[in-house]
Design a protein around this motif. Structure first.
Motif, mmCIF file in Angstrom:
data_model
loop_
_atom_site.group_PDB
_atom_site.id
_atom_site.type_symbol
_atom_site.label_atom_id
_atom_site.label_comp_id
_atom_site.label_asym_id
_atom_site.label_seq_id
_atom_site.Cartn_x
_atom_site.Cartn_y
_atom_site.Cartn_z
ATOM 1 N N TRP A 1 -10.371 7.048 0.463
ATOM 2 C CA TRP A 1 -9.334 7.609 1.334
ATOM 3 C C TRP A 1 -8.872 6.578 2.355
ATOM 4 C CZ3 TRP A 1 -8.847 11.532 5.736
ATOM 5 C CH2 TRP A 1 -7.704 12.328 5.570
ATOM 6 N N ILE A 2 -9.013 5.298 2.011
ATOM 7 C CA ILE A 2 -8.612 4.210 2.909
ATOM 8 C C ILE A 2 -7.597 3.333 2.206
ATOM 9 C CG2 ILE A 2 -9.384 2.198 4.218
ATOM 10 C CD1 ILE A 2 -12.153 3.456 4.372
ATOM 11 N N THR A 3 -6.424 3.207 2.788
ATOM 12 C CA THR A 3 -5.416 2.292 2.256
ATOM 13 C C THR A 3 -4.469 1.879 3.371
ATOM 14 O OG1 THR A 3 -3.901 1.874 0.407
ATOM 15 C CG2 THR A 3 -3.677 3.988 1.536
ATOM 16 N N ALA B 1 0.834 -1.208 0.000
ATOM 17 C CA ALA B 1 0.000 0.000 0.000
ATOM 18 C C ALA B 1 0.863 1.249 0.000
ATOM 19 C CB ALA B 1 -0.927 -0.006 1.211
ATOM 20 N N ALA B 2 1.944 1.230 0.777
ATOM 21 C CA ALA B 2 2.849 2.378 0.812
ATOM 22 C C ALA B 2 3.545 2.573 -0.529
ATOM 23 C CB ALA B 2 3.886 2.182 1.914
ATOM 24 N N GLU B 3 3.932 1.476 -1.141
ATOM 25 C CA GLU B 3 4.660 1.555 -2.408
ATOM 26 C C GLU B 3 3.776 2.015 -3.558
ATOM 27 O OE1 GLU B 3 7.265 -1.473 -5.240
ATOM 28 O OE2 GLU B 3 7.155 -1.802 -3.068
ATOM 29 N N LEU B 4 2.512 1.605 -3.555
ATOM 30 C CA LEU B 4 1.624 1.901 -4.681
ATOM 31 C C LEU B 4 0.823 3.182 -4.517
ATOM 32 C CD1 LEU B 4 0.223 -1.657 -5.553
ATOM 33 C CD2 LEU B 4 2.231 -0.487 -6.482
ATOM 34 N N ALA B 5 0.812 3.773 -3.336
ATOM 35 C CA ALA B 5 0.081 5.025 -3.137
ATOM 36 C C ALA B 5 0.703 6.132 -3.987
ATOM 37 C CB ALA B 5 0.116 5.417 -1.657
ATOM 38 N N PRO B 6 -0.107 7.025 -4.555
ATOM 39 C CA PRO B 6 -1.564 7.124 -4.436
ATOM 40 C C PRO B 6 -2.326 6.421 -5.561
ATOM 41 C CG PRO B 6 -0.742 9.071 -5.531
ATOM 42 C CD PRO B 6 0.464 8.197 -5.273
ATOM 43 N N ASN C 1 -5.839 -2.914 0.945
ATOM 44 C CA ASN C 1 -6.347 -3.121 2.297
ATOM 45 C C ASN C 1 -6.514 -4.610 2.575
ATOM 46 O OD1 ASN C 1 -7.002 -0.300 3.415
ATOM 47 N ND2 ASN C 1 -7.949 -0.250 1.386
ATOM 48 N N ILE C 2 -6.515 -4.944 3.865
ATOM 49 C CA ILE C 2 -6.603 -6.329 4.295
ATOM 50 C C ILE C 2 -7.789 -6.491 5.228
ATOM 51 C CG2 ILE C 2 -5.395 -8.226 5.430
ATOM 52 C CD1 ILE C 2 -3.308 -5.272 4.515
#
Length: 229
Positions: free
Chosen positions: A211-213, A147-152, A157-158
């Protein structure tokens, strides 16, 4: 109308999610066997994603959900290295292959979302869960890092359920008495249903969760956070 790829969408949570999404979106399901319970407008592809990566053949993909899982409950001294490897293959490495094969098409979407599945046993620490909890714990670490790598561009999510009345849990919920006893362990006094989990996955795929990741979200009848007196 969005394009969604569901890996393992012919049973339990995946089936519930696929049928719900198909009412408004294009849904492709990949699994080893087809189910007669799939809605008629869902495209099914036969493949074993633990052995081969499946690449969606459309131009753009709005969401990918990886559903395959395992419930391999044994005492630690009865688990072999092969047991641990199989749980990793099913729960983690199949997800890695599926996401890598489809990442470029996800990046073309304006609100792409990936949904993965863990278990309440990662946070709680439950006996006889060492193998599956290790694999699902790996999913949580993988998902948050991804999630950090692909944002934004792509959200990840899990969902972490407790025991849910699906074919995967058939052995541990094989009678009404077992379901009742399992339900009593939860503050909400019942086991989960496939739709309980699928409803959250549907939300995490939608624009409403834009706005959720990077979140691990429990759908567990309160088990992970509540202690009842």
């Amino acid at each position: 109308m969005n394009n969604y790829l569901i890996i393992g969408g012919t049973k339990g949570i995946g089936l519930s999610l696929a049928n719900t999404l198909s009412k408004s979106h294009n849904v492709t399901v990949v699994s080893r066997e087809k189910s007669e319970e799939l809605a008629g407008d869902i495209r099914h592809i036969s493949a074993d994603v633990t052995k081969e990566a499946f690449e969606y053949d459309g131009e753009e993909l709005d969401g990918l959900v990886y559903c395959p899982g395992s419930i391999n409950l044994k005492p630690f001294n009865r688990l072999s290295i092969d047991d641990f490897q199989e749980d990793m293959n099913i729960n983690l490495l199949g997800a890695v292959k599926s996401i890598q094969a489809n990442l470029n098409k996800l990046k073309k979407s304006s609100n792409a979302s990936i949904v993965l599945f863990s278990t309440v046993a990662v946070a709680q620490g439950m006996p006889f869960h060492t193998s599956v909890a290790a694999a699902k714990g790996a999913i949580e670490g993988f998902g948050k890092s991804l999630a950090a790598e692909l944002a934004p561009t792509v959200r990840v999510n899990i969902v972490a359920p407790s025991v849910t009345d699906t074919p995967l849990a058939a052995k541990i919920l094989s009678s009404d008495e077992k379901k009742e006893k399992s339900g009593e362990r939860h503050p909400l006094k019942r086991v989960g249903e496939a739709a309980d989990i699928a409803n959250l996955a549907e939300f995490l795929l939608s624009d409403k969760s834009g706005w959720i990741t990077g979140q691990v979200i429990g759908v567990d009848g309160g088990m992970s956070t509540l202690r009842m007196l």
